[in-house]
Write an enzyme that holds these catalytic residues in place. Sequence first.
Site, PDB file in Angstrom:
ATOM      1  N   TYR A   8       0.837  -1.211   0.000  1.00 25.32           N
ATOM      2  CA  TYR A   8       0.000   0.000   0.000  1.00 25.32           C
ATOM      3  C   TYR A   8       0.875   1.266   0.000  1.00 25.32           C
ATOM      4  O   TYR A   8       0.596   2.219  -0.730  1.00 25.32           O
ATOM      5  CB  TYR A   8      -0.891  -0.067   1.236  1.00 25.32           C
ATOM      6  CG  TYR A   8      -1.969   0.979   1.361  1.00 25.32           C
ATOM      7  CD1 TYR A   8      -3.152   0.887   0.628  1.00 25.32           C
ATOM      8  CD2 TYR A   8      -1.828   2.046   2.250  1.00 25.32           C
ATOM      9  CE1 TYR A   8      -4.161   1.823   0.781  1.00 25.32           C
ATOM     10  CE2 TYR A   8      -2.833   2.986   2.410  1.00 25.32           C
ATOM     11  CZ  TYR A   8      -4.001   2.871   1.675  1.00 25.32           C
ATOM     12  OH  TYR A   8      -4.991   3.798   1.829  1.00 25.32           O
ATOM     13  N   LYS A  27       0.804   4.059  -2.832  1.00 24.94           N
ATOM     14  CA  LYS A  27       0.393   5.437  -2.511  1.00 24.94           C
ATOM     15  C   LYS A  27       1.510   6.446  -2.781  1.00 24.94           C
ATOM     16  O   LYS A  27       1.247   7.600  -3.140  1.00 24.94           O
ATOM     17  CB  LYS A  27      -0.080   5.515  -1.054  1.00 24.94           C
ATOM     18  CG  LYS A  27      -1.401   4.768  -0.794  1.00 24.94           C
ATOM     19  CD  LYS A  27      -2.506   5.212  -1.739  1.00 24.94           C
ATOM     20  CE  LYS A  27      -3.898   4.859  -1.245  1.00 24.94           C
ATOM     21  NZ  LYS A  27      -4.951   5.200  -2.233  1.00 24.94           N
TER      22      LYS A  27
HETATM   23  P1  NAP Z   1     -13.839   2.234   1.355  1.00 27.10           P
HETATM   24  O1  NAP Z   1     -14.928   2.822   2.180  1.00 27.10           O
HETATM   25  O2  NAP Z   1     -13.512   0.791   1.467  1.00 27.10           O
HETATM   26  O3  NAP Z   1     -14.126   2.636  -0.161  1.00 27.10           O
HETATM   27  C1  NAP Z   1     -13.353   2.139  -1.210  1.00 27.10           C
HETATM   28  C2  NAP Z   1     -14.290   1.798  -2.354  1.00 27.10           C
HETATM   29  O4  NAP Z   1     -13.476   1.358  -3.458  1.00 27.10           O
HETATM   30  C3  NAP Z   1     -15.228   0.644  -1.989  1.00 27.10           C
HETATM   31  O5  NAP Z   1     -16.552   0.925  -2.409  1.00 27.10           O
HETATM   32  C4  NAP Z   1     -14.623  -0.509  -2.772  1.00 27.10           C
HETATM   33  O6  NAP Z   1     -15.564  -1.510  -3.138  1.00 27.10           O
HETATM   34  C5  NAP Z   1     -14.093   0.204  -3.997  1.00 27.10           C
HETATM   35  N1  NAP Z   1     -13.164  -0.624  -4.746  1.00 27.10           N
HETATM   36  C6  NAP Z   1     -12.231  -1.497  -4.278  1.00 27.10           C
HETATM   37  N2  NAP Z   1     -11.600  -2.099  -5.288  1.00 27.10           N
HETATM   38  C7  NAP Z   1     -12.148  -1.600  -6.436  1.00 27.10           C
HETATM   39  C8  NAP Z   1     -11.926  -1.854  -7.803  1.00 27.10           C
HETATM   40  N3  NAP Z   1     -11.018  -2.744  -8.228  1.00 27.10           N
HETATM   41  N4  NAP Z   1     -12.666  -1.174  -8.702  1.00 27.10           N
HETATM   42  C9  NAP Z   1     -13.604  -0.288  -8.302  1.00 27.10           C
HETATM   43  N5  NAP Z   1     -13.872  -0.024  -7.020  1.00 27.10           N
HETATM   44  C10 NAP Z   1     -13.145  -0.673  -6.091  1.00 27.10           C
HETATM   45  O7  NAP Z   1     -12.450   2.975   1.670  1.00 27.10           O
HETATM   46  P2  NAP Z   1     -12.070   4.501   1.867  1.00 27.10           P
HETATM   47  O8  NAP Z   1     -11.416   4.593   3.181  1.00 27.10           O
HETATM   48  O9  NAP Z   1     -13.182   5.413   1.529  1.00 27.10           O
HETATM   49  O10 NAP Z   1     -10.910   4.622   0.774  1.00 27.10           O
HETATM   50  C11 NAP Z   1     -10.993   5.469  -0.361  1.00 27.10           C
HETATM   51  C12 NAP Z   1      -9.590   5.806  -0.805  1.00 27.10           C
HETATM   52  O11 NAP Z   1      -8.958   6.552   0.221  1.00 27.10           O
HETATM   53  C13 NAP Z   1      -8.704   4.584  -1.047  1.00 27.10           C
HETATM   54  O12 NAP Z   1      -7.879   4.810  -2.154  1.00 27.10           O
HETATM   55  C14 NAP Z   1      -7.881   4.505   0.203  1.00 27.10           C
HETATM   56  O13 NAP Z   1      -6.668   3.844  -0.023  1.00 27.10           O
HETATM   57  C15 NAP Z   1      -7.705   5.962   0.527  1.00 27.10           C
HETATM   58  N6  NAP Z   1      -7.357   6.256   1.905  1.00 27.10           N
HETATM   59  C16 NAP Z   1      -8.161   5.889   2.930  1.00 27.10           C
HETATM   60  C17 NAP Z   1      -7.785   6.196   4.225  1.00 27.10           C
HETATM   61  C18 NAP Z   1      -8.616   5.828   5.423  1.00 27.10           C
HETATM   62  O14 NAP Z   1      -8.132   5.972   6.554  1.00 27.10           O
HETATM   63  N7  NAP Z   1      -9.826   5.366   5.263  1.00 27.10           N
HETATM   64  C19 NAP Z   1      -6.577   6.858   4.461  1.00 27.10           C
HETATM   65  C20 NAP Z   1      -5.790   7.203   3.384  1.00 27.10           C
HETATM   66  C21 NAP Z   1      -6.189   6.910   2.107  1.00 27.10           C
HETATM   67  P3  NAP Z   1     -15.648  -2.823  -2.209  1.00 27.10           P
HETATM   68  O15 NAP Z   1     -16.126  -2.376  -0.873  1.00 27.10           O
HETATM   69  O16 NAP Z   1     -16.616  -3.696  -2.943  1.00 27.10           O
HETATM   70  O17 NAP Z   1     -14.231  -3.396  -2.151  1.00 27.10           O
END
Ligand code: NAP
Length: 245
Positions: free
Chosen positions: A148, A152
């Site tokens: 990851y 990133k």
């Molecule tokens: P989340 O609630 O799990 O949302 C991610 C979404 O992406 C989910 O709906 C997931 O679907 C979808 N997804 C996964 N694989 C995919 C694919 N191959 N094609 C299309 N959609 C896909 O997570 P989030 O925390 O909002 O994360 C959003 C972004 O922010 C990510 O890039 C994550 O790395 C980044 N981020 C998050 C955090 C944090 O603390 N939450 C911190 C830094 C960065 P499924 O649920 O069906 O897998």
Amino acid sequence: MRRFEGQTVLVTGGAKGIGAATAARLASEGAQVVVADFDEAAATETAERIGGRAVRCDVTSRADVEAAVAAAAESGRLDVLVTCAGIIRDNLIHKMTDDDWEAVIATHLRGTFLAAQAAQAVMTQQGSGSMVLVSSVSALGNRGQANYSAAKAGLQGLTKTLAIELGRFGVRANCVAPGFIATAMTQQTAERIGMSFDDFQATAAEQIPLRRVGQPEDVAGVIAFLCSDDAAYVTGQVIYVSGGP
Ligand code: NAP
């Protein structure tokens, strides 16, 4: 504010979490939003809630991504791309499998490359557009996240390169790097380490200067700013949205 009136927007991973909050924020400011996600049911629910459209899209598939961009650009325009699709497959380096590595790199790096490539074809033609890529504080290194962190950090390099190559066509590319945001992703981490989500958030908050974890809306607001004309002279930047420096 109605900064996105008449604009078309594509949000990958837009069904849940940060993507859903971003889709809602941009729609509330007038955008026509296409929510593209692996999870079609959740994408449809989010799209219905914000008055947008849903498309099923696995961002690791070139055909899916090109179809999603074509759907968003149906009117001939694509003003904004936000790439939020993401997964985690955490493991210490000596236990990390090829699958753990490949899945994370494919979703974050290949998925974002495919979306940016398809979007720029429309945006450079129209002579305008804005992309926001979602990185993470983990780009700076994080135990158990070799895959990851590498992905990133790669997205930050990709953002700067997009900015350099696309600026002369009026297309901007920026990056947000969130810290701990309360979503299904951080909930998954809490489950993996055997903590309740409430305790996990409380423990994390103690280490954050602003003394709270982030909410998806905290990131959505910064993404909206970067996509908007308020950031018309900002490109190639990485903004950390982490409650601290
Ligand atoms: P989340 O609630 O799990 O949302 C991610 C979404 O992406 C989910 O709906 C997931 O679907 C979808 N997804 C996964 N694989 C995919 C694919 N191959 N094609 C299309 N959609 C896909 O997570 P989030 O925390 O909002 O994360 C959003 C972004 O922010 C990510 O890039 C994550 O790395 C980044 N981020 C998050 C955090 C944090 O603390 N939450 C911190 C830094 C960065 P499924 O649920 O069906 O897998």
